[in-house]
Motif scaffolding. Sequence first.
Motif, PDB file in Angstrom:
ATOM      1  N   LEU A 168       2.170  -6.938  11.986  1.00  0.00           N
ATOM      2  CA  LEU A 168       3.047  -6.304  11.196  1.00  0.00           C
ATOM      3  C   LEU A 168       2.475  -5.094  12.411  1.00  0.00           C
ATOM      4  O   LEU A 168       1.553  -4.337  12.315  1.00  0.00           O
ATOM      5  N   GLN A 169       3.561  -4.199  12.644  1.00  0.00           N
ATOM      6  CA  GLN A 169       3.605  -3.166  13.603  1.00  0.00           C
ATOM      7  C   GLN A 169       3.644  -1.748  12.761  1.00  0.00           C
ATOM      8  O   GLN A 169       3.829  -1.723  11.176  1.00  0.00           O
ATOM      9  N   MET A 170       2.505  -0.898  12.659  1.00  0.00           N
ATOM     10  CA  MET A 170       2.196  -0.463  12.284  1.00  0.00           C
ATOM     11  C   MET A 170       2.087   1.203  12.637  1.00  0.00           C
ATOM     12  O   MET A 170       1.585   1.796  13.844  1.00  0.00           O
ATOM     13  N   ASN A 171       3.079   2.201  12.824  1.00  0.00           N
ATOM     14  CA  ASN A 171       3.497   3.786  12.971  1.00  0.00           C
ATOM     15  C   ASN A 171       2.398   4.696  11.769  1.00  0.00           C
ATOM     16  O   ASN A 171       2.679   4.479  11.189  1.00  0.00           O
ATOM     17  N   SER A 172       2.802   5.348  13.038  1.00  0.00           N
ATOM     18  CA  SER A 172       2.100   7.419  12.263  1.00  0.00           C
ATOM     19  C   SER A 172       1.058   6.831  10.884  1.00  0.00           C
ATOM     20  O   SER A 172       1.089   6.716   9.227  1.00  0.00           O
ATOM     21  N   LEU A 173       0.220   6.173  11.051  1.00  0.00           N
ATOM     22  CA  LEU A 173      -1.076   5.534  10.728  1.00  0.00           C
ATOM     23  C   LEU A 173      -1.700   6.926   9.612  1.00  0.00           C
ATOM     24  O   LEU A 173      -1.534   8.295  10.297  1.00  0.00           O
ATOM     25  N   LYS A 174      -1.788   7.030   8.230  1.00  0.00           N
ATOM     26  CA  LYS A 174      -2.493   7.780   7.423  1.00  0.00           C
ATOM     27  C   LYS A 174      -4.179   7.370   7.292  1.00  0.00           C
ATOM     28  O   LYS A 174      -4.245   5.892   6.921  1.00  0.00           O
ATOM     29  N   PRO A 175      -5.302   8.342   6.899  1.00  0.00           N
ATOM     30  CA  PRO A 175      -6.143   7.963   6.899  1.00  0.00           C
ATOM     31  C   PRO A 175      -6.240   7.006   5.091  1.00  0.00           C
ATOM     32  O   PRO A 175      -6.744   5.916   5.189  1.00  0.00           O
ATOM     33  N   GLU A 176      -4.829   7.098   3.896  1.00  0.00           N
ATOM     34  CA  GLU A 176      -4.993   6.477   3.220  1.00  0.00           C
ATOM     35  C   GLU A 176      -5.102   4.711   3.584  1.00  0.00           C
ATOM     36  O   GLU A 176      -5.094   3.728   2.793  1.00  0.00           O
ATOM     37  N   ASP A 177      -4.782   4.621   4.764  1.00  0.00           N
ATOM     38  CA  ASP A 177      -4.093   3.328   5.272  1.00  0.00           C
ATOM     39  C   ASP A 177      -5.420   2.744   5.880  1.00  0.00           C
ATOM     40  O   ASP A 177      -5.465   1.637   5.991  1.00  0.00           O
ATOM     41  N   THR A 178      -5.943   2.936   5.699  1.00  0.00           N
ATOM     42  CA  THR A 178      -7.712   2.282   5.823  1.00  0.00           C
ATOM     43  C   THR A 178      -8.078   1.412   4.890  1.00  0.00           C
ATOM     44  O   THR A 178      -7.908   1.608   3.909  1.00  0.00           O
ATOM     45  N   GLY A 206     -12.960  -0.534  -2.730  1.00  0.00           N
ATOM     46  CA  GLY A 206     -13.004   0.171  -4.271  1.00  0.00           C
ATOM     47  C   GLY A 206     -11.843  -0.085  -4.712  1.00  0.00           C
ATOM     48  O   GLY A 206     -11.536   0.129  -6.049  1.00  0.00           O
ATOM     49  N   LYS A 207     -10.607  -0.749  -3.892  1.00  0.00           N
ATOM     50  CA  LYS A 207      -9.386  -1.131  -5.156  1.00  0.00           C
ATOM     51  C   LYS A 207      -8.836  -1.906  -5.389  1.00  0.00           C
ATOM     52  O   LYS A 207      -9.654  -3.183  -4.368  1.00  0.00           O
ATOM     53  N   GLU A 208      -7.718  -2.155  -5.602  1.00  0.00           N
ATOM     54  CA  GLU A 208      -7.424  -3.489  -5.661  1.00  0.00           C
ATOM     55  C   GLU A 208      -6.444  -4.265  -4.375  1.00  0.00           C
ATOM     56  O   GLU A 208      -6.203  -3.345  -3.762  1.00  0.00           O
ATOM     57  N   ARG A 209      -5.780  -5.315  -4.132  1.00  0.00           N
ATOM     58  CA  ARG A 209      -5.718  -5.366  -2.455  1.00  0.00           C
ATOM     59  C   ARG A 209      -4.219  -5.434  -3.162  1.00  0.00           C
ATOM     60  O   ARG A 209      -3.608  -5.742  -4.842  1.00  0.00           O
ATOM     61  N   GLU A 210      -3.265  -4.817  -2.376  1.00  0.00           N
ATOM     62  CA  GLU A 210      -1.608  -4.649  -2.625  1.00  0.00           C
ATOM     63  C   GLU A 210      -1.227  -5.097  -1.522  1.00  0.00           C
ATOM     64  O   GLU A 210      -1.932  -4.895  -0.487  1.00  0.00           O
ATOM     65  N   MET A 211      -0.348  -5.915  -2.089  1.00  0.00           N
ATOM     66  CA  MET A 211       1.033  -5.873  -0.861  1.00  0.00           C
ATOM     67  C   MET A 211       1.368  -4.830  -0.138  1.00  0.00           C
ATOM     68  O   MET A 211       1.948  -3.670  -0.536  1.00  0.00           O
ATOM     69  N   VAL A 212       1.522  -5.059   0.582  1.00  0.00           N
ATOM     70  CA  VAL A 212       2.035  -3.811   1.781  1.00  0.00           C
ATOM     71  C   VAL A 212       3.330  -4.231   2.512  1.00  0.00           C
ATOM     72  O   VAL A 212       4.280  -3.440   2.853  1.00  0.00           O
ATOM     73  N   ALA A 213       3.862  -5.591   3.038  1.00  0.00           N
ATOM     74  CA  ALA A 213       4.800  -6.004   3.631  1.00  0.00           C
ATOM     75  C   ALA A 213       4.945  -7.072   3.663  1.00  0.00           C
ATOM     76  O   ALA A 213       4.313  -8.644   3.318  1.00  0.00           O
ATOM     77  N   THR A 214       6.174  -7.830   3.076  1.00  0.00           N
ATOM     78  CA  THR A 214       6.698  -9.052   3.125  1.00  0.00           C
ATOM     79  C   THR A 214       7.677 -10.342   3.130  1.00  0.00           C
ATOM     80  O   THR A 214       8.637  -9.256   3.341  1.00  0.00           O
TER      81      THR A 214
END
Length: 115
Positions: free
Chosen positions: A81-91, A42-50
Motif C-alpha cells: 500500500l503506497q500512501m502519499n499526501s498523508l493526512k493526520p486523519e490517516d493515523t 475509537g473507530k471501527e475498522r474500515e476498508m482502505v483499498a482492495t
Amino acid sequence: QVQLVESGGGLVQPGGSLRLSCAASGLTLSRYAMSWYRQAPGKEREMVATFTTAGGKTNYADSVKGRFTISRDNAKNEVYLQMNSLKPEDTAVYYCNVQTRVAYWGQGTEVTVSS
C-alpha cells in the motif's frame, strides 16, 4: 498455516509518504481477493483499498482515492500500500486481509501522521 505480516508503518509528517508491505506465507496471494483495512482509535475498522478479485480489479475508499495505491508482487507473494499526501486523519493501525473461505488478518502496522 497461513500468516500475514505487515511492515512499513511509522511516524510521518503531514504530506509525507509511506509504503506498507504485507508478506504472506501458507497461501498464494494472487489467487484471492485481498485488502488493506485500517482502524483509528475509537473507530471501527474500515476498508482502505482492495483487489476485488484474484484478477486484480482495485477499489478504494473515497477518503484515500488519488493518494493511496494498492499493488502486489506475485513472485514475492507480497502486497503493498503506497500512501502519499498523508493526512493526520490517516493515523491508524493498518491491517492486511486475505479472503478465502476464511478471512485472514495480519497483526497490523501503526501509522501516525503528525507534525
